[in-house]
Design an enzyme around this catalytic site. Structure first.
Site, PDB file in Angstrom:
ATOM      1  N   GLY A  89      -8.155  -2.746  -3.233  1.00  0.00           N
ATOM      2  CA  GLY A  89      -8.285  -1.529  -4.032  1.00  0.00           C
ATOM      3  C   GLY A  89      -7.902  -1.732  -5.487  1.00  0.00           C
ATOM      4  N   GLU A 144      -0.625   2.386  -7.887  1.00  0.00           N
ATOM      5  CA  GLU A 144      -0.321   1.196  -8.703  1.00  0.00           C
ATOM      6  C   GLU A 144       0.712   1.534  -9.773  1.00  0.00           C
ATOM      7  OE1 GLU A 144      -1.397  -1.291  -7.241  1.00  0.00           O
ATOM      8  OE2 GLU A 144      -2.960  -0.294  -6.084  1.00  0.00           O
TER       9      GLU A 144
END
Ligand code: TRP
Ligand code: ZN
Length: 874
Positions: free
Chosen positions: A264, A301
């Site tokens: 991802g 993230e």
């Protein structure tokens, strides 16, 4: 037999040893050029204690040019396939290593590689060793500087971690940029990107007044698709300050979107590299689901900057320390910003479906694995999703305040260092004063625990008892299991749906019961009537619940439970019962029948005016066939498919004219990514599916109309999905139209590839093979591959498991090709071939033969070797 003794050795968590040498700083110089890039790495090495052991640096696929120690050329080294070994080093020295590497030929997308015209890197978990010889382990924390030199016209942007400290033009049309990262970091967080991009810019002022420049780099021409990612980033930064008190720590935060990416996204310090799928969106190209995915992954993230980067992992067995915790944080972010109920439902679907299947298969492992052959194989649903459930249980047991106190203590103790899962639990224990001794077993024990609950009620005394038995069946990796500490959240209702307070002998009892033993009884008094219990509320632990609910009780909970999740969960249990019953009937040659209770309960949901349409959509969506397979000891693929289909049709008949009326009431004008509208679009899509089951001709017209009129990708795809799954007459024409419109746009075309792979017809493989020769398809692009092949192998149960073995053969042929191109992606796609334990003997035999074919390959990659050998050992 192939000799795998060298590369295929397993590593054990118990064998952890502190590094023999430290590396305090690393100065990297990259000359980006064809055909080979040159990397000069200068590290300050410091011996850890008194010894005269070899310094063994990791390195793979590198061409060594030179080594020098304190400026003196060194010839006394030993070079193997995967190590550079240096002896007789002084206590401290400066080591200079020059290597060449082939970025353009790197199809594994690990290390330094090319995505389209750009250079980029992916180092987690062990990719840095493909960039230079180094101690490529996460407990080596060094200060990095990176100087990048490249052709200025082709690569105007040269990016790396930290702050830009120098740049300039050079001879021959080349230029350089120099970066400095003030935070010591492990090698897996290193990143470099070089290319030509459009840049979306913004800025953020942190709580304490620090100015941060925000930059998102996208392929030229894609600037109109970067706005939502930027909004999500700002929302994530604000949320982490408000809920966790955590602020960003550099002057710049960069995100680069690339088309070739194995996963991802990646949380490299100050320079995230993203799969473009999780950045690019506008209403014409992205669905509501895509928007949600972007928001989630951008946040995930970003949150790693504290949970992962500032505090990192001591070794890769501790991966869940950062991933479980960061998934928990991104789930909380999505829930605080959107619908908590809908988010919980979807997270639980993932655990109960694919994660439970992982536990039941040959790759079963605890959230903190004990033994690993290829680390890339342990970025799993267990480490991520079950890992997040374990953090969520801590949060449930401690409450928000004590949990946050635990987080603060964790950062106080471990900021700037590499920690273990046990360090985290210890901080939670010390900050809260709760005994987490037995809770720690969640980290060491694999498998899905089962809770079997019975109850009794004595009307005379008003005493109600819950008897709870816990049992974890053995898994392939671990025959013996111990009792766990299971937070068991319950509520009791009277016949009117009023809550009965939990108490015993004048003492109030909280909703979360502590199940600690193999068997335990919980007693409540002053219970005025036999209650309906709502059990395992909010899925308070990642376990299977067995309680003999009557259909009436489930229908009651669907209507009366106070919590959205509990209502959905009751609906799931009701459907599961019907599927279980239906499969038996179908196997005996009978028709599927649904009870009046079930039908009425579902009709009432559709009729409930005040219910959030998003929740309605979730409740009315039947569990997928793979999830339903989890209910059975022996899986009858075809019967499950037929029964699910029949239930869908029976429900559609019961809904009757309500469907068309509901559909009409959900039409919207103008597209907005806001919950209220997304909810309506979701329900409209579900209703369209039921309409297709009721009246195919009418649905065909509606689907054509919706497809033709749609001003957004969500409605467009909803129409196509119904056309595809019901094989409506319009299917071929609409799919062709869509393919024609989006042939040049890989990310959008992925939707078409998914539809092709999911075609519920015997000729699906012909269409799949044809799609593989589409000019936009490439076996080297993981997104394309997963869209087409993943959808066929994971979401087309009947055809993938075709009795002639054609599905298995197709996938195996592809894996053989991928084995040498991109083993990491091959290893993810193999999942449906290794989870065969509950299939019938004929299918098992076919699959074993295909796995044996893989095992016989002369150069099977470690990734596949680990899974194939475990699968065949079943
Ligand atoms: N650490 C990343 C995340 O979860 C995922 C990751 C691990 C990854 N290995 C990778 C991404 C390899 C890309 C390629 O956020
Ligand atoms: Zn992560």
């Amino acid at each position: 037999m192939t000799d795998h003794s060298q590369a295929m050795t397993a590593k054990y968590r118990q064998d952890y040893q502190a590094p023999l040498y430290w590396i305090d700083s690393l100065d990297l110089d990259f000359q980006l050029q064809d055909p080979l890039c040159r990397v000069t790495a200068i590290s300050r090495v410091r011996r850890n204690g008194e010894h005269n052991e070899v310094l063994a640096l990791d390195g793979e696929h590198l061409q060594l040019v030179s080594v020098s120690i304190d400026g003196v050329a060194c010839e006394q080294y030993e070079l193997t396939d995967n190590q550079l070994r240096l002896s007789n080093l002084p206590a401290e020295c400066v080591l200079t290593i020059v290597t060449d590497l082939d970025a353009a030929g790197n199809t594994a997308l690990e290390g330094l590689y090319k995505s389209g015209d750009a250079y980029c890197t992916q180092c987690e978990a062990e990719g840095f060793r493909r960039i230079t010889y180094y101690l490529d382990r996460p407990d080596i924390l060094a200060r990095y500087s990176t100087r990048i030199t490249a052709d200025k016209a082709r690569y105007p942007y040269l990016l790396s971690n930290g702050n830009k400290v120098d740049s300039g033009d050079l001879d021959g049309g080349r230029h350089f940029v120099q970066w400095q990262d003030p935070f010591p970091k492990p090698s897996y967080l290193f990143a470099l990107v070089a290319g030509d991009f459009d840049v979306e810019r913004s800025h953020y002022t942190t709580q304490s007044g620090r100015e941060v420049a925000l930059e998102i780099f996208v392929d030229k021409g894609n600037l109109d698709r970067a706005g939502f990612a930027m909004e999500s980033l700002v929302n994530a930064m604000r949320w982490d300050e408000q809920r966790f008190g955590l602020e960003y720590d550099l002057d710049i935060y960069m995100i680069v979107a690339v088309d070739f990416f194995n996963m991802g996204a990646m949380e490299n310090k100050g320079l995230n590299v993203f799969n473009s799928k999780f950045v690019l969106a506008n209403p014409a190209t992205a669905t509501d689901g895509d928007y949600h995915g972007i928001e989630r992954v951008i946040a995930h993230e970003y949150f790693h900057n504290w949970t992962g980067n500032r505090v990192t992992c001591r070794d890769w067995f501790q991966l869940s320390l950062k991933e479980g915790l960061t998934v928990f944080r991104d789930q909380e972010f999505s829930s605080d910003l959107g619908s908590r109920g809908v988010n919980r439902i979807n997270n639980v679907r993932t655990v109960r479906g694919p994660q439970f299947a992982e536990d039941a298969g040959p790759m079963a492992h605890p959230i903190r694995p004990d033994v690993v052959i290829e680390m890339n194989n342990f970025y799993t649903l267990t480490v991520y999703e079950k890992g997040a459930e374990v953090i969520r249980m801590l949060h449930t047991l401690l409450g928000e305040d004590a949990f946050q106190a635990g987080m603060r203590l964790y950062f106080e103790r471990h900021d700037g260092s590499a920690a273990t899962c046990d360090d985290f639990v210890q901080a939670m224990e010390d900050a809260s004063g709760r005994d987490l001794g037995r809770f720690r077993r969640w980290y060491s024990q694999s498998g899905t625990p089962e809770l079997t609950v019975t109850d009794d009620y004595d009307g005379d005394s008003g005493v109600y008892r819950l008897h709870v038995r816990q049992h974890t069946p053995p898994t392939q990796d671990q025959p013996q299991k111990l009792p766990l500490h299971i937070p068991f959240d319950i509520e009791l209702y009277d016949e009117q749906g009023a809550v009965i307070p939990l108490q015993y002998q004048g003492q109030a009892i909280g909703n979360v019961l502590d199940v600690l033993e193999a068997e335990q009884t919980f007693v409540f008094d002053r219970v005025p009537v036999r209650p309906v219990p709502s059990l395992l509320r909010d899925f308070s632990a990642p376990v299977k619940l067995h309680y003999d609910y009557s259909e009436q009780a489930l229908a009651f909970l669907m209507r009366h439970a106070r919590n959205e999740f509990a209502r959905w969960d009751a609906a799931q249990m009701l459907i599961n019962k019907a599927v279980f019953d239906g499969v038996t009937r179908v196997q005996q040659g009978q028709e599927v029948e649904l009870s009046a209770t079930l039908l009425a309960a579902f009709v009432a949901i559709l009729d409930e005016a005040s219910l959030d349409p998003a929740l309605k959509a979730e409740i009315l969506t039947l569990p997928g066939e793979a999830t339903l397979a989890e209910l059975f000891e022996v899986v009858d693929i075809d019967a499950i498919h037929r029964v699910r289909d029949a239930i869908h049709t029976r429900l559609a008949e019961a809904f009757g004219p309500r469907l068309a009326a509901t559909y009409d009431s959900l039409r919207l004008t103008g597209y907005q990514v806001v919950h209220a509208d997304m909810a309506k679009r979701a329900l409209k899509a579900v209703v369209l599916g039921y309409l297709a089951a009721l009246d195919a001709e009418r649905a065909d017209a509606l689907v054509r109309e919706q497809y033709g009129a749609a001003d957004n990708m969500t409605d467009t795809l909803a129409a196509l999905q119904v056309a595809n799954s019901h094989l409506l007459p319009c299917r071929a024409a609409l799919l062709a139209d869509f393919e024609g419109k989006w042939a040049q746009d890989g990310l959008v075309l992925d939707n078409w590839l998914r539809l092709v792979g999911a075609k519920p017809a015997a000729d699906v493989l012909d269409e799949v093979k044809q799609a593989m020769s589409h000019p936009t398809f490439s076996i080297r692009n993981p997104n394309r591959l997963r869209a087409l092949v993943g959808s066929f192998a994971m979401n087309n149960q009947v055809q993938f498991h075709a009795r002639d073995g054609s599905g298995y053969r197709f996938l195996t042929d592809l894996l053989i090709e991928l084995n040498s191109i991109n083993p990491q992606v091959a290893s993810r796609l193999i999942t449906p071939l290794i989870q065969f334990k509950r299939l019938d003997e004929a299918r098992k035999g076919l699959i074993r033969a295909e796995l044996a074919r893989l095992q016989g390959l002369p150069s099977l990659a470690r990734d596949l070797y680990e899974k194939v050998s475990k699968a065949l050992a079943q």
